[in-house]
Design a protein around this motif. Structure first.
Motif, PDB file in Angstrom:
ATOM      1  N   ALA A 170       0.827  -1.212   0.000  1.00  0.00           N
ATOM      2  CA  ALA A 170       0.000   0.000   0.000  1.00  0.00           C
ATOM      3  C   ALA A 170       0.865   1.267   0.000  1.00  0.00           C
ATOM      4  CB  ALA A 170      -0.932  -0.006   1.204  1.00  0.00           C
ATOM      5  N   ILE A 171       1.900   1.298   0.813  1.00  0.00           N
ATOM      6  CA  ILE A 171       2.798   2.457   0.869  1.00  0.00           C
ATOM      7  C   ILE A 171       3.540   2.602  -0.461  1.00  0.00           C
ATOM      8  CG2 ILE A 171       4.872   3.383   1.997  1.00  0.00           C
ATOM      9  CD1 ILE A 171       3.794   1.910   4.574  1.00  0.00           C
ATOM     10  N   TYR A 172       4.026   1.517  -0.985  1.00  0.00           N
ATOM     11  CA  TYR A 172       4.740   1.496  -2.268  1.00  0.00           C
ATOM     12  C   TYR A 172       3.829   2.035  -3.380  1.00  0.00           C
ATOM     13  CZ  TYR A 172       7.304  -0.658  -6.183  1.00  0.00           C
ATOM     14  OH  TYR A 172       7.989  -0.907  -7.347  1.00  0.00           O
ATOM     15  N   ALA A 173       2.582   1.559  -3.438  1.00  0.00           N
ATOM     16  CA  ALA A 173       1.636   2.002  -4.471  1.00  0.00           C
ATOM     17  C   ALA A 173       1.370   3.499  -4.354  1.00  0.00           C
ATOM     18  CB  ALA A 173       0.331   1.217  -4.360  1.00  0.00           C
ATOM     19  N   ARG A 174       1.311   4.017  -3.146  1.00  0.00           N
ATOM     20  CA  ARG A 174       1.104   5.459  -2.949  1.00  0.00           C
ATOM     21  C   ARG A 174       2.276   6.258  -3.517  1.00  0.00           C
ATOM     22  NH1 ARG A 174      -0.406   4.893   2.003  1.00  0.00           N
ATOM     23  NH2 ARG A 174       1.503   5.519   3.035  1.00  0.00           N
ATOM     24  N   HIS A 175       3.492   5.761  -3.368  1.00  0.00           N
ATOM     25  CA  HIS A 175       4.670   6.466  -3.877  1.00  0.00           C
ATOM     26  C   HIS A 175       4.806   6.346  -5.393  1.00  0.00           C
ATOM     27  CE1 HIS A 175       6.961   7.890  -0.323  1.00  0.00           C
ATOM     28  NE2 HIS A 175       6.179   7.021   0.293  1.00  0.00           N
ATOM     29  N   PHE A 176       4.488   5.178  -5.935  1.00  0.00           N
ATOM     30  CA  PHE A 176       4.689   4.944  -7.367  1.00  0.00           C
ATOM     31  C   PHE A 176       3.463   5.259  -8.217  1.00  0.00           C
ATOM     32  CE2 PHE A 176       8.416   2.796  -5.844  1.00  0.00           C
ATOM     33  CZ  PHE A 176       9.329   2.923  -6.882  1.00  0.00           C
ATOM     34  N   GLY A 177       2.303   5.390  -7.602  1.00  0.00           N
ATOM     35  CA  GLY A 177       1.092   5.686  -8.367  1.00  0.00           C
ATOM     36  C   GLY A 177       0.807   4.589  -9.375  1.00  0.00           C
ATOM     37  N   ASP A 178       0.479   4.988 -10.607  1.00  0.00           N
ATOM     38  CA  ASP A 178       0.150   4.029 -11.662  1.00  0.00           C
ATOM     39  C   ASP A 178       1.380   3.324 -12.234  1.00  0.00           C
ATOM     40  OD1 ASP A 178      -2.548   4.558 -11.422  1.00  0.00           O
ATOM     41  OD2 ASP A 178      -2.509   6.127 -12.959  1.00  0.00           O
ATOM     42  N   TRP A 179       2.566   3.825 -11.936  1.00  0.00           N
ATOM     43  CA  TRP A 179       3.800   3.237 -12.472  1.00  0.00           C
ATOM     44  C   TRP A 179       4.109   1.948 -11.723  1.00  0.00           C
ATOM     45  CZ3 TRP A 179       6.162   3.226 -16.720  1.00  0.00           C
ATOM     46  CH2 TRP A 179       7.489   2.802 -16.830  1.00  0.00           C
ATOM     47  N   LYS A 180       4.309   0.858 -12.451  1.00  0.00           N
ATOM     48  CA  LYS A 180       4.540  -0.448 -11.833  1.00  0.00           C
ATOM     49  C   LYS A 180       5.795  -1.109 -12.404  1.00  0.00           C
ATOM     50  CE  LYS A 180      -0.369  -1.190 -11.039  1.00  0.00           C
ATOM     51  NZ  LYS A 180      -1.530  -2.028 -11.348  1.00  0.00           N
ATOM     52  N   PRO A 181       6.981  -0.708 -11.899  1.00  0.00           N
ATOM     53  CA  PRO A 181       8.203  -1.347 -12.385  1.00  0.00           C
ATOM     54  C   PRO A 181       8.280  -2.802 -11.921  1.00  0.00           C
ATOM     55  CG  PRO A 181       8.704   0.076 -10.534  1.00  0.00           C
ATOM     56  CD  PRO A 181       7.244   0.288 -10.865  1.00  0.00           C
ATOM     57  N   ALA A 182       9.159  -3.565 -12.547  1.00  0.00           N
ATOM     58  CA  ALA A 182       9.418  -4.923 -12.066  1.00  0.00           C
ATOM     59  C   ALA A 182       9.824  -4.826 -10.601  1.00  0.00           C
ATOM     60  CB  ALA A 182      10.526  -5.570 -12.892  1.00  0.00           C
ATOM     61  N   ARG A 183       9.404  -5.818  -9.805  1.00  0.00           N
ATOM     62  CA  ARG A 183       9.672  -5.724  -8.369  1.00  0.00           C
ATOM     63  C   ARG A 183       9.835  -7.101  -7.754  1.00  0.00           C
ATOM     64  NH1 ARG A 183       5.159  -3.555  -4.206  1.00  0.00           N
ATOM     65  NH2 ARG A 183       4.624  -5.757  -4.170  1.00  0.00           N
ATOM     66  N   ALA A 184      10.715  -7.160  -6.785  1.00  0.00           N
ATOM     67  CA  ALA A 184      10.841  -8.347  -5.943  1.00  0.00           C
ATOM     68  C   ALA A 184      10.717  -7.890  -4.503  1.00  0.00           C
ATOM     69  CB  ALA A 184      12.182  -9.034  -6.164  1.00  0.00           C
ATOM     70  N   VAL A 185       9.939  -8.613  -3.713  1.00  0.00           N
ATOM     71  CA  VAL A 185       9.849  -8.370  -2.281  1.00  0.00           C
ATOM     72  C   VAL A 185      10.368  -9.637  -1.608  1.00  0.00           C
ATOM     73  CG1 VAL A 185       8.337  -7.873  -0.334  1.00  0.00           C
ATOM     74  CG2 VAL A 185       7.887  -6.821  -2.561  1.00  0.00           C
ATOM     75  N   VAL A 186      11.424  -9.473  -0.836  1.00  0.00           N
ATOM     76  CA  VAL A 186      12.119 -10.614  -0.256  1.00  0.00           C
ATOM     77  C   VAL A 186      11.983 -10.583   1.270  1.00  0.00           C
ATOM     78  CG1 VAL A 186      14.337 -11.807  -0.094  1.00  0.00           C
ATOM     79  CG2 VAL A 186      13.793 -10.445  -2.148  1.00  0.00           C
ATOM     80  N   PRO A 187      11.264 -11.530   1.842  1.00  0.00           N
ATOM     81  CA  PRO A 187      11.204 -11.604   3.307  1.00  0.00           C
ATOM     82  C   PRO A 187      12.564 -12.072   3.852  1.00  0.00           C
ATOM     83  CG  PRO A 187       9.386 -12.825   2.297  1.00  0.00           C
ATOM     84  CD  PRO A 187      10.359 -12.493   1.214  1.00  0.00           C
ATOM     85  N   VAL A 188      13.044 -11.384   4.873  1.00  0.00           N
ATOM     86  CA  VAL A 188      14.325 -11.733   5.506  1.00  0.00           C
ATOM     87  C   VAL A 188      14.125 -11.799   7.018  1.00  0.00           C
ATOM     88  CG1 VAL A 188      15.712 -10.710   3.651  1.00  0.00           C
ATOM     89  CG2 VAL A 188      15.066  -9.310   5.615  1.00  0.00           C
ATOM     90  N   THR A 189      15.088 -12.393   7.700  1.00  0.00           N
ATOM     91  CA  THR A 189      14.960 -12.536   9.150  1.00  0.00           C
ATOM     92  C   THR A 189      15.461 -11.320   9.907  1.00  0.00           C
ATOM     93  OG1 THR A 189      17.082 -13.681   9.256  1.00  0.00           O
ATOM     94  CG2 THR A 189      15.102 -15.044   9.075  1.00  0.00           C
ATOM     95  N   ALA A 190      16.413 -10.580   9.337  1.00  0.00           N
ATOM     96  CA  ALA A 190      16.965  -9.418  10.040  1.00  0.00           C
ATOM     97  C   ALA A 190      17.656  -8.498   9.045  1.00  0.00           C
ATOM     98  CB  ALA A 190      17.961  -9.867  11.104  1.00  0.00           C
TER      99      ALA A 190
END
Length: 130
Positions: free
Chosen positions: A94-114
């Motif tokens: 949600a925060i990311y979409a607010r910053h990027f608006g309609d622009w949707k670049p390729a993206r990876a979201v990687v869960p990490v432990t720390a």
């Protein structure tokens, strides 16, 4: 081979390690991973995830926008986000979409432990600048 420019953005703390905020080779700008460090260099690791995500995206924007690299978030072609805990994914999106608006670049979201300094989010990006 194009020359490579090292970029350190005014308005952000000097990198603590052996790296630049970004590099530019021709039209490609690679933004080093940004943590939610405030412009004055103070840490935000005591703040909730949402505040850290906002600060991190603002840091990415600062590297790109303040004429440091001559780009904007809409020039991003790829973004990688590291999140401590998959439970933050929905809020991050949600925060990311607010910053990027309609622009949707390729993206990876990687869960990490720390992450360093106890942060909950870190973001790197690549942008194409004409």
């Amino acid at each position: 081979m194009p020359s490579i420019e090292l970029i350190n953005a005014p308005g952000l703390p000097v990198p603590a390690g052996h790296y630049s905020h970004a590099t530019r080779a021709g039209n490609l700008v690679c933004v080093s991973s940004q943590l939610p460090v405030r412009p004055d260099g103070t840490h935000t690791s005591d703040l909730p995830f949402e505040a850290q995500a906002e600060q991190t995206l603002q840091n990415v924007r600062t590297v790109l926008v303040l004429e440091a690299a001559g780009a904007s978030l809409q020039n991003c072609i790829e973004v990688t986000a590291y999140l401590v805990g998959v439970e933050h994914w929905k809020d991050f999106n949600a925060i990311y979409a607010r910053h990027f608006g309609d622009w949707k670049p390729a993206r990876a979201v990687v869960p990490v432990t720390a992450l360093h300094y106890g942060y909950l989010v870190e973001i790197s990006a690549r942008a194409w600048v004409e």
